[in-house]
Scaffold this motif. Structure first.
Motif, short mmCIF file in Angstrom:
data_model
loop_
_atom_site.label_atom_id
_atom_site.label_comp_id
_atom_site.label_asym_id
_atom_site.label_seq_id
_atom_site.Cartn_x
_atom_site.Cartn_y
_atom_site.Cartn_z
N ILE A 100 0.84 -1.20 0.00
CA ILE A 100 0.00 0.00 0.00
C ILE A 100 0.87 1.25 0.00
CG2 ILE A 100 -1.71 1.30 1.32
CD1 ILE A 100 -2.77 -1.39 2.36
N ARG A 101 1.92 1.23 0.85
CA ARG A 101 2.81 2.39 0.91
C ARG A 101 3.50 2.61 -0.43
NH1 ARG A 101 7.82 3.86 1.31
NH2 ARG A 101 8.57 1.71 1.07
N ARG A 102 3.91 1.56 -1.05
CA ARG A 102 4.62 1.70 -2.32
C ARG A 102 3.68 2.12 -3.45
NH1 ARG A 102 9.72 -2.36 -2.99
NH2 ARG A 102 10.46 -2.30 -0.83
N VAL A 103 2.43 1.70 -3.38
CA VAL A 103 1.47 2.18 -4.38
C VAL A 103 1.39 3.70 -4.33
CG1 VAL A 103 -0.99 2.32 -4.93
CG2 VAL A 103 0.07 0.10 -4.58
N ASP A 104 1.27 4.25 -3.13
CA ASP A 104 1.21 5.72 -2.99
C ASP A 104 2.50 6.36 -3.49
OD1 ASP A 104 -1.27 5.42 -1.88
OD2 ASP A 104 -0.55 5.46 0.20
N ALA A 105 3.64 5.75 -3.16
CA ALA A 105 4.92 6.33 -3.58
C ALA A 105 5.07 6.31 -5.10
CB ALA A 105 6.07 5.57 -2.92
N VAL A 106 4.68 5.19 -5.73
CA VAL A 106 4.81 5.09 -7.19
C VAL A 106 3.86 6.06 -7.88
CG1 VAL A 106 4.46 3.55 -9.17
CG2 VAL A 106 5.67 2.72 -7.15
N ILE A 107 2.66 6.20 -7.34
CA ILE A 107 1.71 7.16 -7.93
C ILE A 107 2.29 8.57 -7.89
CG2 ILE A 107 -0.52 8.29 -7.59
CD1 ILE A 107 -1.64 5.59 -6.74
N LYS A 108 2.87 8.96 -6.75
CA LYS A 108 3.48 10.29 -6.65
C LYS A 108 4.67 10.42 -7.60
CE LYS A 108 2.15 11.07 -1.83
NZ LYS A 108 2.63 11.30 -0.44
N GLU A 109 5.47 9.36 -7.68
CA GLU A 109 6.63 9.42 -8.57
C GLU A 109 6.19 9.51 -10.03
OE1 GLU A 109 10.91 7.08 -9.21
OE2 GLU A 109 9.43 6.39 -7.72
N ARG A 110 5.12 8.77 -10.38
CA ARG A 110 4.61 8.85 -11.75
C ARG A 110 4.08 10.25 -12.06
NH1 ARG A 110 -0.44 5.19 -13.53
NH2 ARG A 110 -1.42 6.58 -12.00
N GLU A 111 3.39 10.84 -11.09
CA GLU A 111 2.90 12.20 -11.29
C GLU A 111 4.05 13.18 -11.47
OE1 GLU A 111 0.53 12.89 -7.87
OE2 GLU A 111 -1.23 11.79 -8.62
N GLU A 112 5.12 13.00 -10.68
CA GLU A 112 6.29 13.88 -10.82
C GLU A 112 6.98 13.66 -12.16
OE1 GLU A 112 9.19 16.73 -9.85
OE2 GLU A 112 7.15 16.31 -9.14
N ALA A 113 7.06 12.39 -12.58
CA ALA A 113 7.68 12.10 -13.88
C ALA A 113 6.86 12.71 -15.01
CB ALA A 113 7.82 10.59 -14.07
N ASP A 114 5.53 12.63 -14.90
CA ASP A 114 4.68 13.24 -15.92
C ASP A 114 4.86 14.76 -15.94
OD1 ASP A 114 3.71 10.78 -16.61
OD2 ASP A 114 1.88 10.93 -15.40
N LYS A 117 8.13 15.48 -17.56
CA LYS A 117 8.04 15.24 -19.00
C LYS A 117 7.36 16.40 -19.69
CE LYS A 117 6.29 11.82 -22.30
NZ LYS A 117 5.57 10.53 -22.43
N LYS A 118 6.27 16.89 -19.10
CA LYS A 118 5.59 18.05 -19.68
C LYS A 118 6.47 19.29 -19.64
CE LYS A 118 0.95 16.39 -18.49
NZ LYS A 118 -0.26 16.63 -17.67
N ARG A 120 9.77 19.33 -19.70
CA ARG A 120 10.79 19.20 -20.74
C ARG A 120 10.22 19.48 -22.12
NH1 ARG A 120 12.46 14.79 -17.42
NH2 ARG A 120 11.17 13.35 -18.66
N ALA A 121 9.00 19.01 -22.36
CA ALA A 121 8.36 19.27 -23.64
C ALA A 121 8.13 20.77 -23.83
CB ALA A 121 7.04 18.52 -23.74
N ARG A 122 7.71 21.43 -22.75
CA ARG A 122 7.49 22.88 -22.82
C ARG A 122 8.80 23.61 -23.10
NH1 ARG A 122 8.23 27.25 -20.14
NH2 ARG A 122 9.31 26.15 -18.45
N LYS A 123 9.86 23.17 -22.44
CA LYS A 123 11.16 23.81 -22.66
C LYS A 123 11.66 23.57 -24.08
CE LYS A 123 12.77 23.87 -17.87
NZ LYS A 123 13.80 23.40 -16.92
N ARG A 124 11.42 22.36 -24.62
CA ARG A 124 11.83 22.10 -26.00
C ARG A 124 11.10 23.01 -26.97
NH1 ARG A 124 11.90 16.61 -24.29
NH2 ARG A 124 9.76 16.32 -25.06
N VAL A 125 9.80 23.18 -26.73
CA VAL A 125 9.02 24.07 -27.59
C VAL A 125 9.53 25.50 -27.47
CG1 VAL A 125 6.73 25.06 -27.97
CG2 VAL A 125 6.98 22.61 -27.57
N GLU A 126 9.81 25.91 -26.23
CA GLU A 126 10.31 27.26 -26.02
C GLU A 126 11.69 27.44 -26.65
OE1 GLU A 126 10.50 31.19 -24.72
OE2 GLU A 126 8.82 29.79 -24.89
N ALA A 127 12.53 26.41 -26.51
CA ALA A 127 13.88 26.49 -27.12
C ALA A 127 13.79 26.56 -28.64
CB ALA A 127 14.72 25.29 -26.68
#
Length: 301
Positions: A100-114, A117-118, A120-127
């Motif tokens: 259960i604890r790891r489910v919460d941790a992975v969800i937060k990590e996935r949200e941070e990775a997303d 990612k967004k 980095r995509a914004r910076k690429r567009v800006e660059a």
């Protein structure tokens, strides 16, 4: 009626009794032992404990294996696969806290990775947008620099380059600006060398003209041309040394011209005195010679 008394054989009965006693007391001094029901219950409990231990060990192994597999996927950034494994563990073993604890941790990590990612995509567009803007700026400044160089306005060309450098951040475009600056310096040096060569050629041509005029005894014209040469080249940083050397040469030409003039005057005086003597005008001839002695003491000696 028979009154004969006979003996009754009780041995079979006695044997059965003895056998019964033998079955009951097989050991001479038996130890106390639980009843059959207690033994069975104890065996059942032992089996149940073993089964529970086996089940607990299997549960722990399954949870540990699932956590390890989920961690491997998480480390590779495969968060959905890691969540699938962890959520399956939670469904199968709801009493386990670690999945259960790891489910919460992975969800937060996935949200941070997303989020990253967004970002980095914004910076690429800006660059990309900034790159296109800077490319347009460099193209515009390049044309301005070339126009300035074509008009030999090198100060303006360098000012345009400095302005472009302050506005451009892309390393490749900055390198292109430095290359353009090098081209400007090369062109400026080439034109400067052409100017120097042209001025040097003009100086040598005019200097040769001065010499020719002196040799032709056209001193007045030579001096006029000499003043023009001095006015143009005496303060020239490139030709200043050559001009000073030519001044020394002109001084020598002037001195030689004066000597020639004096010698010419002396010879004319001698010719005049000889002509007077030929006419027997001795007094006038003597006076002329005395004048020559005073004016040309060295020649008279």
């Amino acid at each position: 009626m028979c009154l004969e008394v006979g003996r009754i054989d009780h041995d079979p009965l006695r044997l059965g009794a003895l056998l019964a006693e033998r079955d009951e007391d097989l050991v001479e001094h038996p130890q106390p032992a639980p009843a059959h029901e207690a033994v069975v219950e104890r065996l059942v409990r032992d089996i149940a404990r073993r089964e529970a231990a086996e089940a607990d060990r299997a549960r722990r192994d399954a949870v540990a294996g699932g956590l390890t597999q989920a961690e491997s996927f998480r480390a590779q950034g495969q968060f959905d696969e890691a969540l699938r494994i962890l959520q399956n563990l939670v469904e199968r073993y709801p009493q386990e806290a670690e999945p259960i604890r790891r489910v919460d941790a992975v969800i937060k990590e996935r949200e941070e990775a997303d989020r990253l990612k967004k970002e980095r995509a914004r910076k690429r567009v800006e660059a990309l947008r900034m790159r296109r803007h800077e490319e347009s700026l460099v193209d515009e400044r390049r044309q301005q620099v070339r126009d300035a160089v074509g008009k030999r306005e090198f100060d303006r060309a360098y000012a345009v380059l400095d302005d472009a450098r302050s506005r451009v951040t892309d390393l490749e475009l900055r390198s292109a600006l430095e290359q353009l600056a090098g081209e400007v310096r090369d062109e400026q040096q080439r034109l400067r060398q052409e100017d120097e060569d042209s001025r040097r050629s003009d100086f040598e041509r005019k200097s040769a003209g001065v010499r020719q005029l002196y040799e032709a005894d056209k001193v007045f014209e030579a001096r006029n041309l000499l003043e023009t040469v001095y006015a143009e080249y005496r303060r020239d940083p490139v030709l200043a040394d050559a001009c000073r050397e030519f001044e020394r040469e002109v001084d020598e030409l002037e001195n030689r011209y004066r000597r020639d003039q004096r010698m010419h005057s002396y010879e004319e005086g001698i010719d005049e005195a000889q002509l007077l003597m030929a006419k027997e005008q001795f007094v006038q001839a003597r006076e002329k010679l005395n004048d020559l002695r005073r004016e040309f003491p060295r020649q008279s000696g």
